[in-house]
Design an enzyme around this catalytic site. Structure first.
Site, mmCIF file in Angstrom:
data_model
loop_
_atom_site.group_PDB
_atom_site.id
_atom_site.type_symbol
_atom_site.label_atom_id
_atom_site.label_comp_id
_atom_site.label_asym_id
_atom_site.label_seq_id
_atom_site.Cartn_x
_atom_site.Cartn_y
_atom_site.Cartn_z
ATOM 1 N N ARG A 30 -7.709 -0.277 1.665
ATOM 2 C CA ARG A 30 -8.289 -1.509 1.129
ATOM 3 C C ARG A 30 -8.888 -1.279 -0.260
ATOM 4 O O ARG A 30 -8.980 -2.206 -1.062
ATOM 5 C CB ARG A 30 -9.316 -2.057 2.110
ATOM 6 N N ASP B 195 -2.206 10.653 3.631
ATOM 7 C CA ASP B 195 -3.582 10.266 3.934
ATOM 8 C C ASP B 195 -4.222 11.284 4.867
ATOM 9 O O ASP B 195 -3.975 11.278 6.078
ATOM 10 C CB ASP B 195 -3.605 8.866 4.566
ATOM 11 N N GLU C 209 -9.363 3.894 2.998
ATOM 12 C CA GLU C 209 -9.019 3.954 1.566
ATOM 13 C C GLU C 209 -7.990 2.916 1.157
ATOM 14 O O GLU C 209 -7.929 2.529 -0.013
ATOM 15 C CB GLU C 209 -8.504 5.354 1.209
ATOM 16 N N ASP D 22 -11.777 7.263 4.982
ATOM 17 C CA ASP D 22 -10.482 7.023 5.621
ATOM 18 C C ASP D 22 -10.122 5.544 5.624
ATOM 19 O O ASP D 22 -9.043 5.163 6.064
ATOM 20 C CB ASP D 22 -10.489 7.574 7.049
ATOM 21 N N ASP E 23 1.961 6.468 5.468
ATOM 22 C CA ASP E 23 0.934 5.534 5.004
ATOM 23 C C ASP E 23 1.360 4.825 3.722
ATOM 24 O O ASP E 23 0.597 4.018 3.191
ATOM 25 C CB ASP E 23 -0.388 6.273 4.785
ATOM 26 N N LYS F 9 0.853 -1.196 0.000
ATOM 27 C CA LYS F 9 0.000 0.000 0.000
ATOM 28 C C LYS F 9 0.885 1.240 0.000
ATOM 29 O O LYS F 9 1.738 1.402 0.873
ATOM 30 C CB LYS F 9 -0.906 -0.005 1.235
ATOM 31 N N LYS G 209 -9.175 13.206 9.051
ATOM 32 C CA LYS G 209 -8.513 12.823 10.286
ATOM 33 C C LYS G 209 -8.338 14.042 11.193
ATOM 34 O O LYS G 209 -8.330 15.182 10.718
ATOM 35 C CB LYS G 209 -7.125 12.249 9.975
#
Length: 487
Positions: free
Chosen positions: A346, A265, A344, A342, A283, A260, A272
């Protein structure tokens, strides 16, 4: 830094520093005894006078001792009992930190620490990882000092011929350093385009082929889950495909590792909190670990085929960003109700899983992601979360983790959790509610891997350190490299 094997004794080796050991009872290793005898009991006196107590990882750097060739002696404590893996790595890191700023050669006379459980080759490999890893310092965006810091030129292992182990450890260490560098890079530099450039640079090695799939092409292909995340940023998203071809049979099914790579993010519309949001540059550490693994493979040249993929985008709260309640169609054709933007990671991973499995027919798949705060809450920064229903995959990854001390803990992935992803408006929702968040994230990904041996590593707690020690850790490069080499 060079790594080599020496057959000289601890008293004879002409090094900037010779490293020997003492336990908590005051017992010197055989190498330390040679130096002690040559110096009329100088090392024994240091223990008797309380300069060192022999505690695990304790160090005492001594000036030149008469009767030996080395310019310095580092006396290192090993504790009360024979070191286990965790304390062994602590000892090696202490040695590296105490000697790295010494120019010239560091000689390690520590082979006596080897045991049936931790053989000499393991110690040598871990020593190379420790020295290489501790030499890393992020300087890309910091003013350079006028005088570069001193650093050891080479490390010599006094003992058996463990050249292969030193080479492997150095390659893993360099791979971890590469992962750290990518992870630590600020997000205004480390964009999906910049990551693609790093992949292209690696293709200077002829055993690696790289393909870049840009955001618009992915949208045309039907990768609606990926596009739902990438479209909210002015930085175009990309899926990066790196093929390492080392097997004698070029058509042999590859082992796939997928990282990933969300280079920043914000959480998207599900924004967030502002506190520590700067750490969301990390991330993309799953992607960084895949890059680091490729770097190590290119140095070691194992006879396997590896499909290394990175799915990279920014998650931003723009006017065209996805909204809670949106329904998107993934590359597999399955529809997804986005309940939280959030979640995201997956979404970008599921389309990459479909693309990799459909186009390359891998023999196995491991995805690596800073996926859930739930996993971080459960396991802290010690263990990465391991999810799989394939017992062979579980055994292989746990074995590689135990050997490398890049620890994992297996968490549940039972079918009973799947119903938490039920949606009234799509084939599935992208979150499963407030409970079992790490497991429901893994359940979501599992729906895109049917028929392929697959495991998921949630590295949200292990990929970086926060606070005063803020920085990427380079995990789980060591785990991934050992897992793939065991293939």
């Amino acid at each position: 830094m060079k790594y080599q094997v020496s057959q000289q004794s601890a008293a004879e080796v002409q090094a900037a520093c010779i490293v020997v050991t003492i336990d908590q009872s005051g017992k010197l290793s055989d190498a330390a005894k040679l130096i002690d005898e040559a110096s009329n009991g100088f090392l024994t006196q240091r223990f008797e006078e309380g300069d060192i107590k022999g505690k695990s990882g304790e160090t005492l750097l001594l000036p030149a001792v008469s009767g030996i060739a080395a310019k310095r002696v580092l006396l290192v404590g090993t504790g009360k009992e024979a070191p286990k893996a965790t304390s062994a790595i602590k000892i090696l890191n202490a040695i590296a930190n105490a000697t790295l700023k010494r120019e010239g050669e560091v000689a390690l006379a520590i082979s006596e620490l080897a045991s049936d459980e931790l053989p000499e080759s393991w110690w040598a490999e871990q020593a190379a990882i420790a020295f290489t890893g501790n030499s890393y310092k992020f300087t890309e965006t910091k003013p350079q000092p006028e005088d570069a810091p001193k650093q050891a030129d080479s490390v010599s292992w006094i003992g058996s011929d463990v050249s292969a182990a030193l080479l492997k450890g150095a390659a893993i260490g360099e791979g971890m350093n590469f992962a750290k560098e990518l992870g630590n890079m600020p997000p205004n530099i480390c964009t999906p385009t910049w990551l693609a450039e790093q992949a292209i640079a690696l293709t200077a090695d002829s055993s690696l082929e790289t393909t870049i799939l840009d955001q618009e092409k992915l949208a045309e292909m039907g990768a609606g889950a990926f596009y739902s995340v990438a479209k909210g940023s002015s930085e175009p998203g990309k899926i990066i495909v790196m093929q390492y071809k080392g097997a004698e049979n070029a058509d042999e099914a590859p082992h796939m590792v997928l990282g990933k790579g969300i280079t920043f993010d914000t959480g998207g519309i599900s924004l967030k909190p502002g506190a520590k949001m700067d750490e969301m540059k990390y991330d993309m550490c799953g992607a960084a670990s895949v890059f680091g693994t490729v770097k190590a493979l290119l140095a070691l040249k194992p006879k396997i085929n590896v499909l290394a993929m990175v799915t990279s985008a920014e998650n931003m709260p723009a006017g065209n960003a996805s909204k809670p309640g949106d329904v998107v169609t993934s590359l597999s054709g399955k529809t997804i109700e986005i309940l939280n933007t959030d979640a995201e990671g997956r979404l970008v991973l599921c389309d990459a899983l479909t693309y990799g499995i459909d186009n390359y027919k891998p023999a196995s798949v491991v995805d690596i992601a800073t996926l859930t705060g739930a996993c971080m809450a459960a396991l802290g920064n010690v263990n990465s979360g391991l999810f799989t229903q394939d017992e062979d995959m579980a055994e292989q990854l746990q074995s590689a983790a135990a050997y490398s001390q890049d620890k994992v803990w297996r968490l549940p992935l039972e079918d009973d959790y799947q119903e938490l992803l039920d949606s009234n408006f799509a084939d599935m929702a992208n979150i499963g509610g407030p409970l079992a968040g790490a497991t429901t994230a893994a359940c979501f990904l599992s729906r895109f891997t049917e028929g392929t041996p697959w495991a998921h590593l949630d590295i949200a707690g292990t990929a970086w350190n926060g606070g005063a020690a803020k920085g990427a850790t380079g995990r789980p490069v060591a785990l991934l490299v050992n897992y793939l080499l065991n293939k």
